[in-house]
Design a protein around this motif. Structure first.
Motif, PDB file in Angstrom:
ATOM      1  N   TYR A  79      40.522  64.269  77.049  1.00  0.00           N
ATOM      2  CA  TYR A  79      39.291  64.524  77.784  1.00  0.00           C
ATOM      3  C   TYR A  79      38.585  65.744  77.187  1.00  0.00           C
ATOM      4  O   TYR A  79      37.385  65.708  76.914  1.00  0.00           O
ATOM      5  CB  TYR A  79      39.615  64.754  79.264  1.00  0.00           C
ATOM      6  CG  TYR A  79      38.440  65.226  80.079  1.00  0.00           C
ATOM      7  CD1 TYR A  79      37.541  64.313  80.606  1.00  0.00           C
ATOM      8  CD2 TYR A  79      38.229  66.577  80.314  1.00  0.00           C
ATOM      9  CE1 TYR A  79      36.458  64.736  81.344  1.00  0.00           C
ATOM     10  CE2 TYR A  79      37.146  67.012  81.046  1.00  0.00           C
ATOM     11  CZ  TYR A  79      36.256  66.087  81.563  1.00  0.00           C
ATOM     12  OH  TYR A  79      35.179  66.515  82.278  1.00  0.00           O
ATOM     13  N   GLU A  80      39.343  66.813  76.993  1.00  0.00           N
ATOM     14  CA  GLU A  80      38.752  68.040  76.433  1.00  0.00           C
ATOM     15  C   GLU A  80      38.190  67.796  75.038  1.00  0.00           C
ATOM     16  O   GLU A  80      37.091  68.254  74.728  1.00  0.00           O
ATOM     17  CB  GLU A  80      39.800  69.154  76.376  1.00  0.00           C
ATOM     18  CG  GLU A  80      40.149  69.733  77.718  1.00  0.00           C
ATOM     19  CD  GLU A  80      38.967  70.423  78.393  1.00  0.00           C
ATOM     20  OE1 GLU A  80      38.167  71.093  77.701  1.00  0.00           O
ATOM     21  OE2 GLU A  80      38.834  70.279  79.607  1.00  0.00           O
ATOM     22  N   THR A 132      34.937  65.674  75.409  1.00  0.00           N
ATOM     23  CA  THR A 132      33.805  66.373  76.004  1.00  0.00           C
ATOM     24  C   THR A 132      33.305  67.490  75.101  1.00  0.00           C
ATOM     25  O   THR A 132      32.111  67.789  75.102  1.00  0.00           O
ATOM     26  CB  THR A 132      34.133  66.927  77.405  1.00  0.00           C
ATOM     27  OG1 THR A 132      35.286  67.738  77.336  1.00  0.00           O
ATOM     28  CG2 THR A 132      34.354  65.819  78.400  1.00  0.00           C
ATOM     29  N   ASN A 133      34.175  68.081  74.306  1.00  0.00           N
ATOM     30  CA  ASN A 133      33.722  69.107  73.375  1.00  0.00           C
ATOM     31  C   ASN A 133      32.970  68.521  72.187  1.00  0.00           C
ATOM     32  O   ASN A 133      32.288  69.245  71.472  1.00  0.00           O
ATOM     33  CB  ASN A 133      34.890  69.972  72.922  1.00  0.00           C
ATOM     34  CG  ASN A 133      35.313  70.930  74.008  1.00  0.00           C
ATOM     35  OD1 ASN A 133      34.507  71.716  74.487  1.00  0.00           O
ATOM     36  ND2 ASN A 133      36.553  70.848  74.425  1.00  0.00           N
ATOM     37  N   GLU A 175      30.558  66.560  72.664  1.00  0.00           N
ATOM     38  CA  GLU A 175      29.175  66.458  73.145  1.00  0.00           C
ATOM     39  C   GLU A 175      28.291  67.517  72.495  1.00  0.00           C
ATOM     40  O   GLU A 175      27.134  67.246  72.178  1.00  0.00           O
ATOM     41  CB  GLU A 175      29.120  66.592  74.665  1.00  0.00           C
ATOM     42  CG  GLU A 175      29.640  65.362  75.381  1.00  0.00           C
ATOM     43  CD  GLU A 175      29.517  65.489  76.883  1.00  0.00           C
ATOM     44  OE1 GLU A 175      28.376  65.430  77.385  1.00  0.00           O
ATOM     45  OE2 GLU A 175      30.558  65.656  77.533  1.00  0.00           O
ATOM     46  N   GLU A 193      25.951  59.477  74.184  1.00  0.00           N
ATOM     47  CA  GLU A 193      26.073  60.679  75.009  1.00  0.00           C
ATOM     48  C   GLU A 193      26.056  60.326  76.498  1.00  0.00           C
ATOM     49  O   GLU A 193      26.883  60.794  77.271  1.00  0.00           O
ATOM     50  CB  GLU A 193      24.931  61.643  74.683  1.00  0.00           C
ATOM     51  CG  GLU A 193      25.018  62.943  75.407  1.00  0.00           C
ATOM     52  CD  GLU A 193      23.862  63.861  75.057  1.00  0.00           C
ATOM     53  OE1 GLU A 193      23.960  65.034  75.425  1.00  0.00           O
ATOM     54  OE2 GLU A 193      22.876  63.409  74.435  1.00  0.00           O
ATOM     55  N   ALA A 208      29.384  60.536  79.148  1.00  0.00           N
ATOM     56  CA  ALA A 208      29.310  61.316  80.389  1.00  0.00           C
ATOM     57  C   ALA A 208      29.715  60.455  81.590  1.00  0.00           C
ATOM     58  O   ALA A 208      30.504  60.885  82.440  1.00  0.00           O
ATOM     59  CB  ALA A 208      27.898  61.873  80.575  1.00  0.00           C
ATOM     60  N   MET A 258      33.499  59.675  81.449  1.00  0.00           N
ATOM     61  CA  MET A 258      34.324  60.826  81.835  1.00  0.00           C
ATOM     62  C   MET A 258      34.366  60.971  83.356  1.00  0.00           C
ATOM     63  O   MET A 258      35.418  61.320  83.911  1.00  0.00           O
ATOM     64  CB  MET A 258      33.810  62.120  81.200  1.00  0.00           C
ATOM     65  CG  MET A 258      34.025  62.184  79.698  1.00  0.00           C
ATOM     66  SD  MET A 258      35.771  62.181  79.264  1.00  0.00           S
ATOM     67  CE  MET A 258      35.869  60.698  78.300  1.00  0.00           C
TER      68      MET A 258
END
Length: 164
Positions: free
Chosen positions: A99-100, A103-104, A106, A144, A148, A151
Motif C-alpha cells: 500500500y505504501e 501510494t508513494n 502517486e 491516478e 485512489a 486504495m
C-alpha cells in the motif's frame, strides 16, 4: 541460507521461497539484492532483521545489504530503526508495504503529469506527438483516479479481513 528458519520451519524451504520470490521481483524490475533482502524480511516471523542477520541468511556482504536497504527505504518497502540500547540498525518490513509503495508512486505520477502537460503545450495539441503526449497524460490521470479508489476499497477490505 544456512541459518535455521526458526519456529520449526524448514530452513531449506524458506531459502527456496526467498530466492523464488526474489526472482519474481527481479523479473518485475526490482534490483536483485533488494529483492532478496525484501523477500528475506517478508519471510521472517517478526519482519525485522539486522544487517548481520541478513548477511548471514543470504550469504551476502554487509555492503550489499546496505545498498539493498537504501533502495528499499527510498521506495518505502522497508524502514530503518535502531535496536533499543544499541547503535545497530535493524530493518523492518510492514504489513502495509505494498500500500505504501503504491501510494508513494502517486507523487511520481503527478510529476509525470506536469511534464506531459508541458509536452502537450510545447509540441502543440494538434500535432501527432502532441496527441500521443495528451493520450499518455490522460492515461496517467485515469490511473491516478483508479488507484485512489482502489486504495479506499483496499483499506475497507483489509479492515474486514485483518481488523487493521
Amino acid at each position: 541460507m544456512t541459518q535455521a528458519a526458526g519456529g520449526g520451519r524448514d530452513a531449506e524451504a524458506v531459502s527456496k521461497f526467498v530466492e523464488s520470490f526474489a526472482a519474481q521481483l527481479v523479473e518485475a524490475g526490482m534490483q536483485r539484492m533488494a529483492a532478496r533482502v525484501f523477500a528475506a524480511l517478508l519471510s521472517s516471523d517478526k519482519g525485522v532483521l539486522t544487517s548481520a542477520e541478513l548477511s548471514e541468511q543470504l550469504q551476502i556482504s554487509p555492503a550489499a545489504v546496505s545498498g539493498a536497504v537504501r533502495y528499499l527505504a527510498q521506495t518505502h518497502m522497508v524502514s530503518r530503526e535502531r535496536e533499543p540500547g544499541s547503535r545497530r540498525e535493524r530493518y523492518r518490513v510492514h504489513g502495509d508495504q505494498w500500500y505504501e509503495a503504491l501510494t508513494n508512486r502517486e507523487a511520481v505520477i503527478k510529476r509525470w503529469e506536469g511534464a506531459l502537460r508541458e509536452g502537450v503545450t510545447s509540441l502543440g495539441p494538434d500535432t501527432p506527438a502532441g496527441r500521443r503526449m495528451a493520450e499518455t497524460l490522460a492515461f496517467f490521470e485515469f490511473i491516478e483516479g483508479e488507484v485512489a479508489e482502489m486504495m479506499e476499497r483496499w483499506r475497507a477490505h483489509r479492515e474486514k479481513m485483518f481488523g487493521m
